[in-house]
Design an enzyme around this catalytic site. Structure first.
Site, short mmCIF file in Angstrom:
data_model
loop_
_atom_site.label_atom_id
_atom_site.label_comp_id
_atom_site.label_asym_id
_atom_site.label_seq_id
_atom_site.Cartn_x
_atom_site.Cartn_y
_atom_site.Cartn_z
N HIS A 153 20.87 -11.04 8.02
CA HIS A 153 20.39 -11.26 9.40
C HIS A 153 20.95 -12.58 9.95
O HIS A 153 21.36 -12.65 11.11
CB HIS A 153 18.86 -11.39 9.42
CG HIS A 153 18.10 -10.15 9.07
ND1 HIS A 153 17.10 -10.14 8.12
CD2 HIS A 153 18.17 -8.88 9.54
CE1 HIS A 153 16.58 -8.91 8.04
NE2 HIS A 153 17.21 -8.13 8.88
N LYS A 164 4.86 -0.26 10.05
CA LYS A 164 5.67 -0.41 8.82
C LYS A 164 4.92 -1.17 7.74
O LYS A 164 5.48 -1.44 6.68
CB LYS A 164 6.96 -1.18 9.15
CG LYS A 164 8.02 -0.38 9.87
CD LYS A 164 9.31 -1.20 9.90
CE LYS A 164 10.47 -0.43 10.43
NZ LYS A 164 11.69 -1.30 10.47
N ARG A 204 25.27 -1.95 9.21
CA ARG A 204 25.78 -1.82 7.85
C ARG A 204 26.44 -0.45 7.74
O ARG A 204 26.12 0.46 8.50
CB ARG A 204 24.64 -1.94 6.83
CG ARG A 204 24.21 -3.38 6.64
CD ARG A 204 22.82 -3.45 6.08
NE ARG A 204 21.88 -2.88 7.03
CZ ARG A 204 20.56 -2.84 6.85
NH1 ARG A 204 20.04 -3.34 5.75
NH2 ARG A 204 19.78 -2.31 7.76
N SER A 255 15.90 -5.96 3.82
CA SER A 255 14.63 -6.60 3.48
C SER A 255 13.86 -5.73 2.48
O SER A 255 13.20 -6.24 1.58
CB SER A 255 13.79 -6.82 4.74
OG SER A 255 14.47 -7.65 5.63
#
Ligand code: ADP
Length: 161
Positions: free
Chosen positions: A17, A41, A90, A128
């Site tokens: 990040h 989440k 990504r 993460s």
């Protein structure tokens, strides 16, 4: 002034990040890292903790700020008068999801431009989620996050065991 937001849940912020934030900070006069509360989440860190971890990570980036938000990303963008939204891509799973979100966001806020930066090679695999899994299994994650984030992760994981 050119203003961009860089939204995400940042649970917690990683070097991947930060690499995107540092590169985007060169493209815009102001970059605002927007931390989405993301209650659905079930984040490991509270919104306050995530904001603080980001704040400590960007002390060397003078034109970067951090702000929490809890509704639509496009509303956050409007509120802070952003012209652009930055996302990191990504190689693996990001593109399709980003594309869908971009189409929806374009409907909701047509003037907001999406700027996707490719993740650097060394952070392609870093998320993460994987990071939290590695820490909970006792893995060494020191090269993947700033030192204060590694310490906070270890503390949080230990407190949950
Ligand atoms: P979200 O919940 O929106 O996916 P994240 O905090 O996981 O939020 O990620 C925020 C943004 O940073 C997304 O655009 C994501 O693709 C990007 N990102 C996540 N990890 C990396 C990485 N290792 N390298 C580059 N960009 C990344």
């Amino acid at each position: 002034m050119t203003i961009a937001i860089y939204p995400g849940s940042f649970d917690p912020i990683t070097n991947g990040h930060l690499d995107i934030a540092a590169r985007a900070a060169k493209l815009f006069e102001k970059l605002i890292i927007g931390i989405y509360e993301a209650p659905n989440k079930q984040p490991l860190f509270t919104i306050e903790e995530r904001v603080e971890l980001v704040r400590q990570s960007i002390v060397d980036l003078p034109n970067v700020e951090v702000k929490p938000f809890n509704k639509l990303t496009v509303d956050f963008a409007r509120r802070v008068k952003a012209q652009a939204m930055v996302r990191g891509l990504r190689m693996s799973a990001d593109f399709e999801r980003e594309f869908d979100m971009a189409m929806m966001n374009k409907r909701l806020f047509p003037e907001l431009e999406l700027v996707c930066l490719m993740a650097s090679a060394e952070y392609q695999f870093l998320s993460s989620t994987l990071l939290k899994e590695a820490v909970s299994l006792g893995g060494n994650i020191n090269d993947l996050v700033p030192e204060h984030v590694a310490a906070a992760l270890r503390k949080k994981v230990n407190s949950k065991m």
